[in-house]
Design an enzyme around this catalytic site. Structure first.
Site, PDB file in Angstrom:
ATOM      1  CE  LYS A 196      -1.819   2.596   3.146  1.00 29.97           C
ATOM      2  NZ  LYS A 196      -1.799   3.957   2.582  1.00 29.97           N
ATOM      3  CB  CYS A 232      12.587   8.548   8.909  1.00 30.56           C
ATOM      4  SG  CYS A 232      13.332   7.534   7.636  1.00 30.56           S
ATOM      5  CD  GLU A 285      10.217  11.852  12.264  1.00 28.13           C
ATOM      6  OE1 GLU A 285       9.211  11.188  12.565  1.00 28.13           O
ATOM      7  OE2 GLU A 285      11.123  11.412  11.536  1.00 28.13           O
TER       8      GLU A 285
END
Lengths: 478, 297
Positions: free
Chosen positions: A182, A290, A387
């Site tokens: 996905k 990330c 983050e």
């Protein structure tokens, strides 16, 4: 005298966009039974295409197709034959690389120079590398005759759409698994073009299935009882949910989650190189990375000098049309992400840090955020702990190596870290003490299919890339 | 008149010391026929938290010992075990009610298992690590590093699990789960077999006299169903080994709780501990760190 850049847009004529896209199940494009959604260009907000949403029933069909392909075709196929399909895919990606790069930049908003020179070449290389493993699995460290896990359910993020697809699909297929993948709801288009590439390669139906949709589709996939392996890249919050949902099952799980990497600059570092590394570390891909070096730790004695050079360098960054070959900073991927970046930046102001943004013109349409640094940041500030996933750098200082290590490790994350110094023994000592899965010394944001990537602590578990990445798709020693 | 035996109080092993449970609670350990053997300390949540604290404190020192040094200390554990072989055999036979021959085989295997892992201490990095041939002028090396603090529910034995009759759990299962974690530089909080904990306490005494630094292994006796949830939700625990959890529903809950800080979880398993292990448990408690550096003049 100032030199101006003339516009240098890459032509989008190479991309043949359809008005709507279906799901890719069992080798065919089929309409999903969910509610279709639109994928837009984050740089202009124009609608690029309408995309099917896979319902739970569609996900089941995809998993069933993957299961059949695993049992009847892909699993029993000799590794050397599987390898040839993967080599074909690698070659077709290289052949159609410009088309893929343009589509990636259109759908994601990243600068064409990055999609063209980093993302797509790595995608092709990833398939080429793992193709060669397919008939050598006995050397992967899982015993002489290791077995695949079965059907892998894979959910990937929007920051490197096709690259994340390659990181997931290439090792899974090489090891003999079949996949249902996905893509992220804001960036599904290159995954669907990849489905066409699978058709061109004559990959047997059901080996790769692509189901588009948002969180609900992803949840249906990872919770499907006939999935043997779940691989996810994305936020720590979602990773946590997935880890909970597979608890008590036999599903194998690898997670590549968030980060808040420290990029540590010592006084003896080659400062111009370090500044390039700082800029690349946080502003590459608009900071939607990330492993971005989002916490700069500068040794106090060179703080003023580094900041001055950093600001000067940031002043030369060109923000704008992702398809322009001179663009350094593209669009923020979505309105939602832009809101998140703005919110956390405002928190930075409110908590007393000092904001400085590179002077640049913001286009009238689309989602944009100027490259920004915060100084006067303390470890307690939210912008030093959470983050942001955008072009926002928090700057802290340190005096001793021990203090640098302590500050760098003071985070629940542990994905990556950077060290800049000319002293070899200090590099090795820092690399040893930093609790992070990837340590870039005198470089940053480098990726390679042979090189294992993944986190410590709440940045997830499992590795992608190299022999380790392959082993994640093979059964444990008998 | 025959001599009256001097009995021992069995206690927990935390941070190198042998405290009673702070809760003041005990429970009875019985032999294979249900006869009283000893009062065991029944560890509480607080004991569990103290054990995690001790394990965290020991992590920095243990994980940075040279692999050679760790190997020597682990080998020393085997040496001391060998000297207390008779004691371990007696305790295991009382607990599990096995034949003398069978019991000896299990104790011998436990000692040999420690030797096996001791030998791995300075080798696994070469087997699990890699030099990566990246396509650019970079030095690129991946090496395994310890995950951190690992909480282990040791195999139970004594009527739990299909292999209970083998009598492997309380000692051989214990060393087979604890040793791989400490071989790679992790520190451990382990919940021993609830029903047959006495050999585990003896193993703790062996570790305490084998130059193993305080806090590297912390051993709790008591109810794993009571203590394990506190370990699974503890944010300073990085790994969770559920090997000895026999209740699938409890295992599911513990794994799910561990997700809060993304603990690495090893699910329950029922293994034949007499078989030579694979690298699986060594690999379980390491993180791969990849270091990049440019090559240039």
């Amino acid at each position: 005298m100032a030199f101006e850049y003339a516009p240098a847009p890459e032509s989008r004529a190479i991309v043949d966009l359809k008005s709507s896209y279906g799901l890719f199940i069992d080798g065919e494009f089929v309409d999903g039974t969910g509610t279709p959604f639109k994928s837009i260009s984050p740089a202009s907000e124009e609608v690029l295409a309408e995309v099917s949403e896979a319902s739970e029933a569609d996900v089941t069909k995809a998993v069933q197709a993957a299961r059949r392909a695993f049992e009847k075709v892909w699993g029993p196929m000799p590794g050397r034959e599987r390898a040839k399909y993967l080599y074909r895919i690698a070659r077709i990606i290289a052949e159609r690389s410009r088309e893929l790069a343009v589509l990636e930049s259109l759908d994601n908003g990243k600068p064409i120079k990055e999609s063209r020179d980093v993302d797509i070449p790595l995608v092709s290389q990833w398939f080429f590398y793992y193709a060669g493993w397919a008939d050598k699995l006995g050397y992967a460290g899982r015993g002489p005759d290791p077995q695949p896990l079965g059907v892998a359910g894979q959910v990937i993020p929007w920051n490197f759409p096709l690259m994340m697809l390659a990181w997931k699909i290439a090792p899974a297929l090489a090891a003999g698994n079949t996949v249902v993948l996905k893509p992220a709801e804001t960036t599904p288009l290159t995954a669907l073009l990849f489905a066409e590439i699978c058709q061109q390669a004559d990959l047997p139906p059901g080996v790769v299935n692509i189901v588009t949709g948002a969180g609900a589709t992803g949840q249906a996939l990872v919770e499907h009882p006939d999935v043997d392996k779940v691989a996810f890249t994305g936020s720590t919050a979602v990773g946590r949910q997935i880890a909970r949902s597979v608890a008590g099952t036999d599903k194998k799980l690898t997670l590549e989650l968030g980060g808040k990497a420290a990029n540590i600059v010592f006084a003896d570092a080659p400062l111009d190189q370090a500044v390039e590394g700082i800029v690349g570390g946080i502003f590459f891909n608009q900071g939607h990375v990330c492993c971005a070096g989002s916490r700069l730790l500068v040794q106090e004695s060179v703080y003023d000098e580094v900041l001055e050079r950093l600001k000067r360098r940031m002043g030369t960054l060109r923000l704008g049309d992702p398809l322009d070959k001179n663009t350094d900073i593209g669009a923020i991927n979505s309105a939602e992400q832009l809101a998140r970046i703005r919110e956390l930046s405002d928190v930075g102001d409110a908590e007393g840090a000092e904001r400085w943004s590179a002077p640049c013109e913001i286009p009238d349409h689309g989602f944009w955020f100027a490259p920004t640094i915060f100084t006067g940041v303390t470890q307690a500030h939210r912008i030093a702990r959470e983050e942001i996933f955008g072009p926002v750098l928090s700057v802290l200082t340190f005096r001793t190596p021990a203090e640098a290590v302590e500050k760098a490790n003071n985070t629940p994350y542990g994905l990556s870290a950077g060290v800049w110094t000319e002293k070899g023994s200090r590099i090795l000592s820092m690399a040893e003490q930093l609790r992070a899965g990837v340590v870039w010394a005198n470089t940053f944001n480098k990726f390679d299919p042979t090189s294992p990537f993944g986190g410590y602590k709440e940045s997830g578990y499992g590795r992608e890339g190299g022999r380790h990445g392959l082993a994640s798709y093979l059964k444990e020693h008998a | 008149m025959s001599r009256v035996e001097v009995r021992k109080t069995h206690k927990l092993y935390i941070g190198g010391a042998f405290p009673r449970s702070e809760s003041g609670r005990t429970y009875e350990a019985v032999d294979a026929k249900g006869r009283f053997l000893a009062n065991m300390a029944k560890a509480s949540r607080k004991d569990g938290r103290d054990a995690v604290l001790a394990a965290r404190k020991a992590f920095g020192g243990w994980s940075t010992r040279t692999p050679y040094n760790r190997g020597q200390i682990l080998y020393r554990i085997a040496e001391v075990m060998e000297g207390r072989r008779d004691q371990l055999t007696t305790q295991l036979r009382e607990a599990e009610g096995l034949s003398p021959k069978r019991t000896e085989a299990v104790v011998d295997a436990a000692v040999d298992r420690v030797v096996w892992y001791a030998g791995w201490a300075d080798k696994y990095a070469q087997v699990l690590g890699n030099a990566n041939p990246v396509s650019g002028p970079f030095f690129n090396l991946s090496s395994p590093e310890p995950t951190g603090v690992v909480a282990i529910v040791a195999p139970q034995g004594g009527g739990a699990g299909p292999r209970a009759a083998d009598g492997q759990g309380p000692l051989l299962g214990l060393v087979s789960t604890v040793l791989p974690a400490i071989t790679t530089g992790n520190t451990v909080v382990v919940v021993a077999s609830e029903a047959h904990p006495i050999p585990a306490v003896t193993l703790a005494e062996i570790m305490a006299t084998s130059d193993l630094p305080s806090g590297v292994v912390n051993l709790l006796t008591g109810s794993s169903a009571e203590i394990a949830p506190w370990l699974a939700t503890h944010s300073d625990v990085n790994g969770l080994d559920l090997t000895g959890v026999d209740d699938p529903e409890l295992a599911r809950t513990l794994e799910s709780d561990g997700a809060e800080n993304l603990k690495r979880v090893r699910r329950p398993s029922d293994e034949d501990w007499l078989r030579e292990p694979t690298l699986s448990r060594l690999e379980q408690w390491v993180e791969t760190k990849t270091v990049w550096h440019p090559i240039g003049v």
